[in-house]
Design a protein around this motif. Structure first.
Motif, mmCIF file in Angstrom:
data_model
loop_
_atom_site.group_PDB
_atom_site.id
_atom_site.type_symbol
_atom_site.label_atom_id
_atom_site.label_comp_id
_atom_site.label_asym_id
_atom_site.label_seq_id
_atom_site.Cartn_x
_atom_site.Cartn_y
_atom_site.Cartn_z
ATOM 1 N N GLU A 3 0.785 -1.096 0.005
ATOM 2 C CA GLU A 3 0.038 0.085 0.089
ATOM 3 C C GLU A 3 0.976 1.412 0.099
ATOM 4 O O GLU A 3 1.996 1.178 0.681
ATOM 5 C CB GLU A 3 -0.814 0.007 1.198
ATOM 6 N N ILE A 4 0.471 2.320 -0.667
ATOM 7 C CA ILE A 4 1.155 3.484 -0.948
ATOM 8 C C ILE A 4 1.059 4.188 0.456
ATOM 9 O O ILE A 4 0.019 4.417 1.027
ATOM 10 C CB ILE A 4 0.727 4.326 -2.211
ATOM 11 N N GLN A 5 2.073 4.774 0.856
ATOM 12 C CA GLN A 5 2.320 5.395 2.408
ATOM 13 C C GLN A 5 1.792 7.131 1.988
ATOM 14 O O GLN A 5 2.420 7.800 0.902
ATOM 15 C CB GLN A 5 3.385 5.600 2.963
ATOM 16 N N PRO A 6 0.876 7.540 2.707
ATOM 17 C CA PRO A 6 0.682 9.027 2.574
ATOM 18 C C PRO A 6 1.814 9.944 2.962
ATOM 19 O O PRO A 6 2.602 9.329 3.941
ATOM 20 C CB PRO A 6 -0.582 9.304 3.382
ATOM 21 N N ARG A 7 2.040 11.097 2.582
ATOM 22 C CA ARG A 7 2.937 11.847 3.338
ATOM 23 C C ARG A 7 4.506 11.364 3.121
ATOM 24 O O ARG A 7 5.140 11.305 4.129
ATOM 25 C CB ARG A 7 2.784 12.081 4.512
ATOM 26 N N ALA A 8 4.647 10.608 1.720
ATOM 27 C CA ALA A 8 6.108 9.994 1.783
ATOM 28 C C ALA A 8 6.444 10.359 0.156
ATOM 29 O O ALA A 8 5.799 10.570 -0.737
ATOM 30 C CB ALA A 8 5.796 8.439 1.613
ATOM 31 N N LEU A 9 7.756 10.435 0.238
ATOM 32 C CA LEU A 9 8.524 10.683 -0.882
ATOM 33 C C LEU A 9 9.166 9.440 -1.355
ATOM 34 O O LEU A 9 10.090 9.050 -0.729
ATOM 35 C CB LEU A 9 9.543 12.052 -0.774
ATOM 36 N N TYR A 10 8.836 9.042 -2.592
ATOM 37 C CA TYR A 10 9.306 7.860 -3.240
ATOM 38 C C TYR A 10 10.552 8.164 -4.112
ATOM 39 O O TYR A 10 10.239 9.025 -4.872
ATOM 40 C CB TYR A 10 8.476 6.868 -3.736
ATOM 41 N N ILE A 11 11.638 7.577 -3.765
ATOM 42 C CA ILE A 11 12.977 7.878 -4.890
ATOM 43 C C ILE A 11 12.764 6.741 -5.714
ATOM 44 O O ILE A 11 13.334 5.543 -4.975
ATOM 45 C CB ILE A 11 14.229 8.151 -4.198
ATOM 46 N N VAL A 101 15.452 15.644 -0.812
ATOM 47 C CA VAL A 101 15.371 14.692 0.507
ATOM 48 C C VAL A 101 15.604 15.718 1.535
ATOM 49 O O VAL A 101 15.172 15.293 2.723
ATOM 50 C CB VAL A 101 16.548 13.680 -0.056
ATOM 51 N N THR A 102 16.579 16.420 1.503
ATOM 52 C CA THR A 102 17.112 17.071 2.786
ATOM 53 C C THR A 102 16.007 17.967 3.185
ATOM 54 O O THR A 102 15.526 18.074 4.530
ATOM 55 C CB THR A 102 18.538 17.897 2.691
ATOM 56 N N ALA A 103 15.298 18.448 2.346
ATOM 57 C CA ALA A 103 14.083 19.689 2.720
ATOM 58 C C ALA A 103 13.019 18.758 3.266
ATOM 59 O O ALA A 103 12.343 18.893 4.326
ATOM 60 C CB ALA A 103 13.622 20.363 1.527
ATOM 61 N N ALA A 104 12.599 17.796 2.689
ATOM 62 C CA ALA A 104 11.531 16.738 3.164
ATOM 63 C C ALA A 104 11.856 16.191 4.700
ATOM 64 O O ALA A 104 11.119 16.054 5.380
ATOM 65 C CB ALA A 104 11.357 15.588 2.161
ATOM 66 N N LEU A 105 13.179 15.870 4.763
ATOM 67 C CA LEU A 105 13.582 15.141 6.085
ATOM 68 C C LEU A 105 13.274 16.273 7.059
ATOM 69 O O LEU A 105 13.141 15.761 7.928
ATOM 70 C CB LEU A 105 15.061 14.688 6.102
ATOM 71 N N GLU A 106 13.570 17.558 6.932
ATOM 72 C CA GLU A 106 13.441 18.561 7.774
ATOM 73 C C GLU A 106 12.254 18.787 8.290
ATOM 74 O O GLU A 106 11.844 19.137 9.321
ATOM 75 C CB GLU A 106 14.174 19.874 7.287
ATOM 76 N N GLU A 107 10.841 18.198 7.437
ATOM 77 C CA GLU A 107 9.570 18.393 7.528
ATOM 78 C C GLU A 107 9.162 16.895 8.166
ATOM 79 O O GLU A 107 7.877 16.441 8.194
ATOM 80 C CB GLU A 107 8.949 18.853 6.509
ATOM 81 N N ASN A 108 9.892 16.066 8.432
ATOM 82 C CA ASN A 108 9.804 14.547 9.018
ATOM 83 C C ASN A 108 8.801 13.886 7.982
ATOM 84 O O ASN A 108 8.046 12.980 8.338
ATOM 85 C CB ASN A 108 8.953 14.803 10.198
ATOM 86 N N ILE A 109 9.245 14.238 6.717
ATOM 87 C CA ILE A 109 8.691 13.318 5.729
ATOM 88 C C ILE A 109 9.243 12.162 5.485
ATOM 89 O O ILE A 109 10.375 11.960 5.643
ATOM 90 C CB ILE A 109 8.620 14.075 4.409
#
Ligand code: SAM
Length: 231
Positions: A3-11, A101-109
């Motif tokens: 299942e796809i996770q909401p609020r997630a960034l897939y690389i 990736v770094t900007a998303a990590l700062e927002e706990n994504i």
């Protein structure tokens, strides 16, 4: 399939040539996410059409990073799921991804990698040069810092992996020869494509070949590491 996770960034890694070099999981993720952030939407659209994926795409490349990064992070924070792809191979490997990736990590994504093709490993494993330890250098700096980098790499004992364009490969080979002396090297061209070719040679012979002949296509250059015994 997961299942796809909401609020997630897939690389998500995509093929470096052969369209079949994509995982079932990558296709599934690209089908399910809300948005695909692509380096060049026209290039990615060809892949999506091939796999009948109708997910909307937006551009994310080195020229719009500053503007697009906060916009994508906002969408992620609002609960969307985004897949980041590049034109070929793995995003982040000599391609945009790091800022997002770094900007998303700062927002706990949550960041979820979906592994797959990249040009460096197929070139390395088929080269015939030692693969137990290697260093990925990507593209050498074009101007500032180039000579310093070459001088620093001259005593690197691990096998060296470079990316290079066909327009600059002769200049680079000549400079590697100047800084490293003659060494075994392998030029891997057009990996996974119709005209895939491996030139298993040395820097002197490769430089002579490139002076005599214009080489087209995408290139990974593998160079044997420094050996005190050989000197
Ligand atoms: N993200 C990609 C990866 O994971 O390999 C690399 C992208 S970088 C902008 C493009 C460079 O990768 C090319 O100039 C070339 O050096 C290398 N490359 C990409 N596809 C290739 C292929 N099919 N054959 C040989 N080299 C390739």
């Amino acid at each position: 399939m997961e299942e796809i996770q909401p609020r997630a960034l897939y690389i998500v890694s995509t093929p470096i040539g052969h369209l079949a070099d994509i995982s079932y999981r990558a296709v599934h993720i690209l089908q399910q996410v809300d948005l695909i952030a692509a380096e060049d939407t026209r290039v990615t659209r060809k892949l999506l059409t091939h796999y009948k994926i109708a997910t909307p795409c937006t551009a994310y490349h080195s020229y719009n990073l500053k503007k697009a990064t906060p916009q994508l992070v906002k969408r992620l924070k609002d609960g969307e799921t985004i897949a980041l792809v590049s034109d070929a191979g793995t995003p982040g490997i000599s391609d945009p991804a790091y800022s997002l990736v770094t900007a998303a990590l700062e927002e706990n994504i949550t960041i979820i990698p979906v592994p797959g093709a990249s040009a460096l490993l197929p070139a390395l494993v088929a080269s015939g040069l030692p693969v137990n330890r290697f260093v990925f250098e990507g593209f050498l700096p074009q101007k500032k810092g180039r000579q310093k980098r070459l001088a620093m790499l001259a005593t690197e004992e691990r096998t060296l992996v470079f990316y290079e364009s066909p327009h600059r490969i002769q200049k680079t080979t000549a400079e590697l020869l100047k800084y490293f002396g003659n060494r075994r090297c392998v030029m891997a061209r057009e990996l996974t494509k119709k005209f895939e070719t491996f030139y298993r040679t040395d820097l002197t012979a490769l430089n002579d070949l490139l002076k005599a002949e214009k080489i087209k296509g995408e290139i990974v250059l593998i160079v044997e590491g420094f050996s005190a015994k050989r000197k």
